[in-house]
Motif scaffolding. Structure first.
Motif, short mmCIF file in Angstrom:
data_model
loop_
_atom_site.label_atom_id
_atom_site.label_comp_id
_atom_site.label_asym_id
_atom_site.label_seq_id
_atom_site.Cartn_x
_atom_site.Cartn_y
_atom_site.Cartn_z
N CYS A 152 29.29 21.05 59.44
CA CYS A 152 29.23 21.18 58.61
C CYS A 152 28.65 22.70 57.83
N GLN A 158 35.50 22.67 54.27
CA GLN A 158 34.46 22.30 53.20
C GLN A 158 33.43 21.24 53.33
N LEU A 159 32.45 21.24 53.77
CA LEU A 159 31.68 20.46 54.00
C LEU A 159 30.20 20.75 53.88
N TRP A 349 40.28 11.82 52.79
CA TRP A 349 40.11 12.36 54.23
C TRP A 349 40.62 14.12 54.55
N ASN A 350 39.35 14.37 54.80
CA ASN A 350 38.66 15.35 56.11
C ASN A 350 38.74 15.81 57.58
N MET A 417 33.90 9.32 52.04
CA MET A 417 34.73 10.38 53.34
C MET A 417 33.75 9.78 54.60
#
Length: 723
Positions: A152, A158-159, A349-350, A417
Motif C-alpha cells: 500500500c 493508489q492505496l 476493484w483494485n 475493497m
C-alpha cells in the motif's frame, strides 16, 4: 296495540329498504385470492432449500461432472447464475449477511463435524493441529498484513489511505482456513486420515485465534494509541475466548447427557434434546463473544458417548441422519449465497491489492507449513513427508467465514475493497486449488483413505497395544498421553458413567448388557408370535427329542448395517479386556504380589514335570545320571538279531526273535521300559521284567495304534516279541 304497530311500521319498512339496497351493492364471495406478501419469507426460504437439494441431486446424478469439478464450485456457479437472473429482472438479490451465516447456516456444519469427530486421530495429532492452528494463523496474519501494508505504500498503487492496523485486520480475516470449504473438497478426494484431520482440525481450532485477532485489530483501529498492555490483554483474551468456549460446550454436553438418562419412557423427544443443547451451547458462547465453534465441538464430543448409551437405536439413527441432512443443506446454501452475493454486492476493484493478496496468501501458507513442519518433525514419531507438507499447504482453502467477517466491517470504502479481494481469494482457492488437488494427489501417489473398514481383530489389537503402552509408561515413570488417557478412562468409568448413564448399563460390560437386551427382545417377539417353543432354553433342553412332525424352517434374522456397527463397537470395546489389576507401578518400588509368586511357582513345577517326562521319553542320553534313571533300549541288527541294552552301557545281551512271517523283520515294537532306582552304592543293575502274554499283547497293540499300525493280528506270532 294498533297505535304501537302503526308507529313501528314506517321504521320497519325503512330497515327493509336499507337491507335490500345493501344486498345489491355487496361483493361476490372470493373463490380464489392471491396474497404473496403474507407467505413471502417462508416461501422463499423453502424455495432456496429446494433449489439447494435439487442442485446437489443433479450434481451426483451426473458422474462426469462430479469427477472433474468439486461440488462447491458447481454450487457457486449456480449462485452466480441465480444472482444474474435476479439482477436482470430488477429485484434485490439476498445477501449472505453475517447474522444469517453465523447464527443459522454455520452451526449445523460444525455440530456434525464435532459430534462425529474421530477422537483417536484428533487427540494423537493434537500438538500438530494446535501448532498449525495457533502459530500458523498468527504467522499468516502478520505476514500478509505487514506485506500488504508495504504494498500500500507504493505510490502507483493508489492505496495511500490504508494504514497498518487496517492491513492487519484484513490479514486476520483472510488468513484463517475455512472448515466448510475444507470439508467440501477433502471429503470428495478421500485423502488419508492423517492429512484430513490435520487440515480439518486446523480449520476448526483456528476460530479462536481469528475471533480474537479480528476484534483486537478492530478495537485498535478506532483507538488513538496502542500500548504494550493492550497487546498483553489480547493474549489473555485469546485464552479466555478459547477455554471459555470449551467450558461452555462441556457444560451443555454434560447437561444433555444427564437429561438423556431420564428419556427411557419418552423416546420421541430424545433427538430434540441433542439438537437444542448443542445450539444453546453455540448461542451462549456467542453471547459472551467466545468461540462458538469450539463450544459446539466440545459439546458434541462430551455428549456423544453418554447420549448413545441412553437413547434408543432409532433415536440414534434419527440424530445421525438429521445432522448429516442439516449440515449438507447448510453447506449447499452457503456456496449458493456466495455466488449470489458476488453478483449483487458492491465492489471496489483494485488490481494491485487483489493480485498481491492472492500471491501473499499462497506464499505465507507455503512458508508457514514448511517452517512449522521442520520444528514439528523433531517431536513426531511419524514424520510429515514432503508430499504431506504439500497437501497441507495446498489444502488451506478460504471460504464463507472470511466473507462474513469482511461483511461486518464498518468503513464502507475499505469494506468494498476488502470484500472484493476476499471473494477473489475464495474463488481462487475453491476453483483452482479445489479442482487441481485431486489430480495432484493422484500424480504424487499420496496415500488415500481405506475404503474397507478395519477388522475386529485389528481393532482389538490396537486397543491391546494401547493398554500395553500404558503399562510401559507406568513402569518407566513416563507420564505420556497413554497414561493420562488411562487415568481419564478409569475416572470416567468409576464416577462419570454412574451419573450420566441410566440403569445397570453404567456398571456392567456393554457386551453383557447388549446380549441381555437382544435376548429379552427375541423372547418377547417369540411370545407375542405364539412360538414360545422356539425359545433358546427350551430348544437346548430338547435337542435329543425327535419331533413328531416335520420341522418348520427357522427364519434367520437379518442384521442391518447400523446394528452390525453397534455389535462391532461392543466387541471392539470388550473383547480385549482381560483381567486388569488396579495396582500402580513405579520404577523405584516394585512390590511383590504373593498370589503372583504362588501362581508362578505352581506353573513352574508343572512345566518342570512335563519337561522331565518328555526328556525321559525322547532323549537317549539323560541330562543327569543321578536323577534320571536308565532306560532299556532296543537296536536291530541284520538277520533279525535284536539287542537290548541299558543306557549306561554296562550290560548288553542279544536275543533272536521268532516270527511267523518274513515281513515281520521290518516291524518294530516297543520294549517295556522299566525304570530302575539306584541302590545305596549308586550302581544300577538291570532287571528284566517278564510280563505275561496278554499284557505284552495289549501294550504292543497300544504302541502300534499310537505310532505305526504294524502287521495284522493274523500275521503276528503267538508269542511275545521279546521273551
Amino acid at each position: 296495540m294498533i297505535i304501537r304497530l302503526g308507529r313501528l311500521t314506517p321504521g320497519y319498512f325503512r330497515l327493509l329498504q336499507q337491507t335490500n339496497s345493501s344486498t345489491h351493492h355487496k361483493k361476490a364471495f372470493p373463490v380464489l385470492s392471491f396474497n404473496y406478501e403474507h407467505v413471502r419469507q417462508p416461501f422463499e426460504i423453502s424455495l432456496w432449500i429446494l433449489l439447494a437439494l435439487l442442485m446437489k441431486l443433479g450434481f451426483h446424478i451426473i458422474p462426469r461432472v462430479s469427477n472433474v469439478v468439486p461440488e462447491s464450485c458447481l454450487l457457486i456457479v449456480v449462485g452466480l447464475l441465480i444472482g444474474g437472473i435476479i439482477k436482470a429482472i430488477g429485484e434485490k438479490a439476498p445477501m449472505l449477511d453475517s447474522k444469517l451465516f453465523f447464527l443459522y447456516l454455520l452451526p449445523p456444519i460444525i455440530l456434525d463435524a464435532g459430534y462425529f469427530l474421530p477422537i483417536r486421530p484428533f487427540t494423537e495429532n493434537m500438538g500438530t493441529i494446535l501448532v498449525f492452528a495457533v502459530v500458523g494463523t498468527l504467522w499468516n496474519t502478520f505476514f500478509v498484513g505487514g506485506m500488504m501494508y508495504a504494498v500500500c505504500q507504493i505510490e502507483g498503487a493508489q492505496l495511500g489511505g490504508v494504514d497498518l492496523l487496517s492491513c492487519l485486520l484484513f490479514g486476520s480475516i483472510i488468513s484463517a482456513v475455512d472448515p466448510v470449504a475444507v470439508l467440501a473438497v477433502f471429503e470428495e478426494i478421500h485423502i488419508n486420515e492423517l492429512l484430513h484431520i490435520l487440515v480439518f482440525g486446523e480449520s476448526l481450532l483456528n476460530d479462536a485465534v481469528t475471533v480474537v485477532l479480528y476484534h483486537l485489530f478492530e478495537e485498535f483501529s478506532h483507538a488513538d494509541t496502542v500500548t504494550v498492555g493492550d497487546a498483553l490483554l489480547g493474549v489473555v483474551c485469546f485464552f479466555v475466548v478459547s477455554l471459555g468456549g470449551i467450558m461452555v460446550g462441556a457444560i451443555y454436553g454434560l447437561l444433555g447427557a444427564f437429561t438423556s438418562r431420564f428419556t427411557s419412557h419418552t423416546r420421541v423427544i430424545e433427538p430434540l434434546f441433542v439438537f437444542l443443547y448443542s445450539y444453546m451451547a453455540y448461542l451462549s458462547a456467542e453471547v459472551f463473544h467466545l468461540s462458538g465453534i469450539m463450544s459446539l465441538i466440545a459439546c458434541g464430543v462430551m455428549m456423544r458417548p453418554y447420549v448413545e448409551a441412553n437413547i434408543s437405536h432409532k433415536s440414534y439413527t434419527t440424530v445421525k441422519y438429521f445432522m448429516k441432512m442439516w449440515s449438507s443443506v447448510s453447506e449447499t446454501l452457503i456456496f449458493i449465497f456466495l455466488g449470489v452475493s458476488t453478483v449483487a454486492g458492491p465492489h471496489a476493484w483494485n488490481w494491485t491489492f487483489v493480485i498481491f493478496t492472492v500471491i501473499l496468501c499462497l506464499v505465507s501458507r507455503v512458508l508457514g507449513v514448511i517452517g512449522l513442519t521442520y520444528v514439528i518433525n523433531k517431536f513426531r514419531i511419524v514424520k510429515l513427508t514432503k508430499k504431506d507438507q504439500f497437501i497441507v499447504a495446498y489444502g488451506g482453502l478460504r471460504g464463507a467465514i472470511a466473507f462474513s467477517l469482511g461483511f461486518l466491517l464498518t468503513n464502507s470504502q475499505l469494506k468494498n475493497m476488502f470484500l472484493t479481494a476476499i471473494i477473489t481469494v475464495i474463488f481462487f482457492t475453491v476453483f483452482v486449488q479445489g479442482m487441481t488437488i485431486r489430480p495432484l494427489v493422484e500424480l504424487l501417489a499420496v496415500k488415500k483413505k481405506k475404503e474397507s473398514k478395519r477388522s475386529i481383530n485389528e481393532e482389538i489389537h490396537t486397543q491391546f497395544l494401547d493398554h500395553l503402552l500404558t503399562g510401559i509408561e507406568d513402569i518407566c515413570g513416563h507420564y505420556g498421553h497413554h497414561h493420562w488417557k488411562d487415568k481419564l478412562n478409569r475416572f470416567n468409568k468409576a464416577y462419570v458413567k454412574r451419573w450420566l448413564i441410566a440403569g445397570e448399563r453404567s456398571t456392567e460390560p456393554q457386551l453383557i448388557s447388549f446380549y441381555n437386551k437382544m435376548e429379552m427382545k427375541q423372547a418377547m417377539m417369540l411370545v407375542e408370535s405364539g412360538s414360545a417353543a422356539k425359545l433358546p432354553a427350551i430348544v437346548s433342553s430338547m435337542q435329543n427329542i425327535q419331533p413328531r412332525g416335520p420341522a418348520r424352517p427357522r427364519a434367520i434374522p437379518s442384521i442391518s448395517k447400523s446394528r452390525e456397527q453397534e455389535i462391532r463397537k461392543i466387541l471392539r470395546a470388550n473383547l480385549q479386556k482381560t483381567r486388569q489389576r488396579l495396582r500402580s507401578y513405579s520404577r523405584h518400588d516394585l512390590l511383590i504380589d504373593p498370589f503372583e509368586d504362588g501362581l508362578s511357582e505352581v506353573r513352574f513345577r508343572r512345566q518342570r514335570v512335563e519337561m522331565e517326562r518328555r526328556m525321559s521319553h525322547y532323549l537317549t542320553v539323560p541330562a543327569n545320571r543321578q536323577e534320571i534313571p536308565s532306560v532299556r533300549k532296543v537296536c536291530f541288527e541284520p538277520e533279525h538279531q535284536v539287542y537290548t541294552y541299558d543306557t549306561d552301557g554296562e550290560s548288553l545281551r542279544g536275543r533272536r526273535a521268532s516270527h511267523s512271517h518274513p515281513s515281520a523283520s521290518d516291524a518294530a515294537g516297543l520294549v517295556n521300559e522299566s525304570t530302575r532306582r539306584p541302590d545305596q552304592s549308586g550302581a544300577a543293575e538291570p532287571r528284566a521284567k517278564a510280563p505275561d502274554d496278554q499284557e505284552d499283547q495289549d501294550q504292543l497293540t497300544l504302541s502300534r495304534c499310537l505310532s505305526d499300525p504294524g502287521p495284522n493280528k493274523d500275521e503276528e506270532g503267538g508269542g511275545s516279541f521279546l521273551s
